[in-house]
Scaffold this motif. Structure first.
Motif, PDB file in Angstrom:
ATOM      1  N   HIS A  35       0.861  -1.187   0.000  1.00  0.00           N
ATOM      2  CA  HIS A  35       0.000   0.000   0.000  1.00  0.00           C
ATOM      3  C   HIS A  35       0.896   1.236   0.000  1.00  0.00           C
ATOM      4  O   HIS A  35       1.727   1.404   0.884  1.00  0.00           O
TER       5      HIS A  35
ATOM      6  N   LYS B  71       1.153   5.500  -0.277  1.00  0.00           N
ATOM      7  CA  LYS B  71       0.444   6.765  -0.121  1.00  0.00           C
ATOM      8  C   LYS B  71       1.330   7.898  -0.620  1.00  0.00           C
ATOM      9  O   LYS B  71       2.509   7.956  -0.297  1.00  0.00           O
TER      10      LYS B  71
ATOM     11  N   GLU C  84       3.159  11.019  -7.844  1.00  0.00           N
ATOM     12  CA  GLU C  84       2.226   9.907  -8.061  1.00  0.00           C
ATOM     13  C   GLU C  84       2.461   9.279  -9.437  1.00  0.00           C
ATOM     14  O   GLU C  84       2.500   8.054  -9.569  1.00  0.00           O
TER      15      GLU C  84
ATOM     16  N   ARG D 200       3.665   5.400 -10.108  1.00  0.00           N
ATOM     17  CA  ARG D 200       2.945   4.439 -10.961  1.00  0.00           C
ATOM     18  C   ARG D 200       3.856   3.910 -12.073  1.00  0.00           C
ATOM     19  O   ARG D 200       3.808   2.734 -12.417  1.00  0.00           O
TER      20      ARG D 200
ATOM     21  N   SER E 136      -1.688  -0.741  -4.244  1.00  0.00           N
ATOM     22  CA  SER E 136      -2.704   0.305  -4.200  1.00  0.00           C
ATOM     23  C   SER E 136      -1.981   1.626  -3.955  1.00  0.00           C
ATOM     24  O   SER E 136      -1.059   1.700  -3.143  1.00  0.00           O
ATOM     25  N   VAL E 137      -2.371   2.645  -4.714  1.00  0.00           N
ATOM     26  CA  VAL E 137      -1.764   3.972  -4.580  1.00  0.00           C
ATOM     27  C   VAL E 137      -2.867   4.929  -4.157  1.00  0.00           C
ATOM     28  O   VAL E 137      -3.872   5.073  -4.845  1.00  0.00           O
ATOM     29  N   GLU E 138      -2.654   5.562  -3.020  1.00  0.00           N
ATOM     30  CA  GLU E 138      -3.654   6.457  -2.440  1.00  0.00           C
ATOM     31  C   GLU E 138      -3.068   7.855  -2.307  1.00  0.00           C
ATOM     32  O   GLU E 138      -1.910   8.014  -1.941  1.00  0.00           O
ATOM     33  N   LYS E 139      -3.869   8.861  -2.615  1.00  0.00           N
ATOM     34  CA  LYS E 139      -3.450  10.250  -2.419  1.00  0.00           C
ATOM     35  C   LYS E 139      -3.998  10.712  -1.068  1.00  0.00           C
ATOM     36  O   LYS E 139      -5.173  10.542  -0.788  1.00  0.00           O
ATOM     37  N   VAL E 140      -3.121  11.293  -0.261  1.00  0.00           N
ATOM     38  CA  VAL E 140      -3.514  11.831   1.042  1.00  0.00           C
ATOM     39  C   VAL E 140      -3.324  13.338   0.982  1.00  0.00           C
ATOM     40  O   VAL E 140      -2.202  13.815   0.831  1.00  0.00           O
ATOM     41  N   THR E 141      -4.421  14.080   1.084  1.00  0.00           N
ATOM     42  CA  THR E 141      -4.357  15.533   0.951  1.00  0.00           C
ATOM     43  C   THR E 141      -4.693  16.272   2.245  1.00  0.00           C
ATOM     44  O   THR E 141      -4.492  17.474   2.328  1.00  0.00           O
TER      45      THR E 141
ATOM     46  N   ASP F  97      -3.537  14.516   8.441  1.00  0.00           N
ATOM     47  CA  ASP F  97      -3.038  13.173   8.124  1.00  0.00           C
ATOM     48  C   ASP F  97      -1.576  13.220   7.676  1.00  0.00           C
ATOM     49  O   ASP F  97      -0.764  12.381   8.066  1.00  0.00           O
TER      50      ASP F  97
END
Length: 78
Positions: free
Chosen positions: A2, A4, A17, A21, A32-37, A41
Motif C-alpha cells: 500500500h 500513499k 504519483e 505508478r 494500491s496507490v492512495e493520495k492523502v491531501t 493526516d
C-alpha cells in the motif's frame, strides 16, 4: 503493498504519483496507490515538506519528486 502519496495536490505531488505508478509498472508490481491531501493526516507522518511517499506505513521519501528509477529501487527491496 500500500503506497500513499502525501501532499495538497500541487504539481510536485501529481508528478510523484505519476512517477510512482511508472516505477510500479517498470517492476511489474501491483500496489494500491492512495493520495492523502488532509494536512492533519500528512502531519501525522512527521514530514515537514511535501510531497511525501509512504510505503506500507513507512515514510521513504519527503520534500522532493523522485524519478521513477529511484522509486523503483525503493520498492524493489520490499
Amino acid at each position: 503493498m500500500h503506497i500513499k502519496v502525501l501532499g495538497p495536490g500541487c504539481a510536485n505531488c501529481v508528478n510523484l504519483e505519476k512517477n510512482t505508478r511508472a516505477a510500479l509498472a517498470s517492476l511489474g508490481m501491483e500496489a494500491s496507490v492512495e493520495k492523502v491531501t488532509d494536512y492533519a493526516d500528512i502531519a501525522g507522518y512527521g514530514i515537514m515538506r511535501t510531497p511525501g511517499l509512504v510505503v506500507d506505513e513507512q515514510v521513504v521519501l519527503s520534500g522532493r519528486v523522485a524519478k521513477p528509477a529511484e522509486i523503483a529501487q525503493l520498492l524493489a527491496g520490499r
